[in-house]
Design a protein around this motif. Sequence first.
Motif, PDB file in Angstrom:
ATOM      1  N   ILE A  79       0.831  -1.215   0.000  1.00 38.78           N
ATOM      2  CA  ILE A  79       0.000   0.000   0.000  1.00 38.78           C
ATOM      3  C   ILE A  79       0.859   1.256   0.000  1.00 38.78           C
ATOM      4  O   ILE A  79       0.561   2.230  -0.705  1.00 38.78           O
ATOM      5  CB  ILE A  79      -0.964  -0.035   1.199  1.00 38.78           C
ATOM      6  N   LEU A  80       1.944   1.254   0.763  1.00 39.88           N
ATOM      7  CA  LEU A  80       2.847   2.412   0.757  1.00 39.88           C
ATOM      8  C   LEU A  80       3.455   2.622  -0.618  1.00 39.88           C
ATOM      9  O   LEU A  80       3.641   3.763  -1.063  1.00 39.88           O
ATOM     10  CB  LEU A  80       3.946   2.223   1.812  1.00 39.88           C
ATOM     11  N   ASN A  81       3.765   1.517  -1.314  1.00 35.35           N
ATOM     12  CA  ASN A  81       4.325   1.623  -2.659  1.00 35.35           C
ATOM     13  C   ASN A  81       3.289   2.130  -3.657  1.00 35.35           C
ATOM     14  O   ASN A  81       3.579   3.008  -4.484  1.00 35.35           O
ATOM     15  CB  ASN A  81       4.873   0.268  -3.103  1.00 35.35           C
ATOM     16  N   VAL A  82       2.063   1.608  -3.581  1.00 36.13           N
ATOM     17  CA  VAL A  82       1.060   1.973  -4.576  1.00 36.13           C
ATOM     18  C   VAL A  82       0.648   3.443  -4.431  1.00 36.13           C
ATOM     19  O   VAL A  82       0.136   4.048  -5.381  1.00 36.13           O
ATOM     20  CB  VAL A  82      -0.164   1.031  -4.484  1.00 36.13           C
ATOM     21  N   ARG A  83       0.892   4.039  -3.277  1.00 38.02           N
ATOM     22  CA  ARG A  83       0.624   5.474  -3.098  1.00 38.02           C
ATOM     23  C   ARG A  83       1.457   6.319  -4.057  1.00 38.02           C
ATOM     24  O   ARG A  83       1.095   7.448  -4.371  1.00 38.02           O
ATOM     25  CB  ARG A  83       0.920   5.883  -1.648  1.00 38.02           C
ATOM     26  N   ARG A  84       2.589   5.766  -4.513  1.00 40.70           N
ATOM     27  CA  ARG A  84       3.501   6.526  -5.393  1.00 40.70           C
ATOM     28  C   ARG A  84       3.252   6.250  -6.878  1.00 40.70           C
ATOM     29  O   ARG A  84       3.958   6.797  -7.720  1.00 40.70           O
ATOM     30  CB  ARG A  84       4.958   6.169  -5.059  1.00 40.70           C
ATOM     31  N   GLN A  85       2.284   5.412  -7.203  1.00 38.94           N
ATOM     32  CA  GLN A  85       2.148   4.924  -8.577  1.00 38.94           C
ATOM     33  C   GLN A  85       1.157   5.708  -9.439  1.00 38.94           C
ATOM     34  O   GLN A  85       1.078   5.479 -10.640  1.00 38.94           O
ATOM     35  CB  GLN A  85       1.736   3.440  -8.562  1.00 38.94           C
ATOM     36  N   ASN A  86       0.370   6.588  -8.856  1.00 40.30           N
ATOM     37  CA  ASN A  86      -0.586   7.392  -9.615  1.00 40.30           C
ATOM     38  C   ASN A  86      -1.535   6.524 -10.445  1.00 40.30           C
ATOM     39  O   ASN A  86      -1.716   6.713 -11.646  1.00 40.30           O
ATOM     40  CB  ASN A  86       0.152   8.371 -10.541  1.00 40.30           C
TER      41      ASN A  86
END
Length: 365
Positions: A79-86
Amino acid sequence: MKIAIIGTRGIPNNYGGFEQCAEYLALGLVKKGFEVIVYNSHNHAYQEKQWNGIQIEHCYDPENKLGTAGQFIYDLNCILNVRRQNCDIILQLGYTSSSIWNWLMPKKAIITTNMDGLEWKRTKYSQRVKRFLEFAESLAVKYSDHLISDSIGIKKYLENKYGAVSTYIAYGANLFQNNEDIVLKRYSLIPFNYDMLIARLEPENSIEIILDGVVKSYTTRPFLIIGNHNTKYGNYLKLKYSKHKQIQFLGSLYDIEILNNLRYYSNIYFHGHTVGGTNPSLLEAMASNSLICAHNNDFNRGILGEDALYFTNDADVAKHLINTKYEDCSFQSMLAKNRKKITDLYDWNIIVDQYIEHFSSIVNK
């Protein structure tokens, strides 16, 4: 449209149903021009950053060190990673260890969650764990923008319990046609002269009821159990049935061609699942022309209808093993109807199109 798929151990599939769903769905979406990210455990066997046009994001997963607690950390990292994926849409497959973090999901993305089965009803869990899973289920309903049900039973359950509207999209399967009995030689099997099941070795999958029926039937045909048996429950089963040589624990198998051939040439394929929605292994058995004997419950009947044998106890299992021969012409109509269900309702191309329709509708909203 950019879509992220989270909630699985990753692709290509070497674990289970949601991983298989992620694999087929991601491949289908990429072919239709979508940009797709799938989240993989850093322990996954596949370590590349791309797979067949799909972006792979590897996130730290300490499950091998911490057990179940590691799943919560892995989901948090995803979830922390997907926050950066737009991303436009985040498809969450399941909620068991992720829903407590759902408040951290990116606000601009639309969150749609496949609610899986009734996890809190699984008999393997303690009452304390069941209460948590029911709480996690409620969080998934609360924090998701949209819900997906993989069976009509789950859809009705969500409506009745939460007043929640969900979109029904089943799992998929592809009709199996490349049958080769050469696979049987590897296991010293004779076509239609063995019975089998494929499942996680857990109490709610009726493994013990089925194997008690095998013993009670006094049949000498090989009975194959495919699933990870190196667990506490698996060891219990191996010890209990150690004197019955026809019962063979083959362990985990993920090669779809091998599995489909074993299903295709079996006499009876047993499906003992009692909890959950549309089970992938059941659809694959239908697609493999298997004569299915399923546990008698609403979930299984919702898929198979009258086109299967059913059991509720070990006596039923024994009766079917004694009296049933795959080549009996009276079963051929059932097999043909199950194949037609795959082509008309559950073909992966149909399922992918249903997901695309769902994604398009929620983006437009």
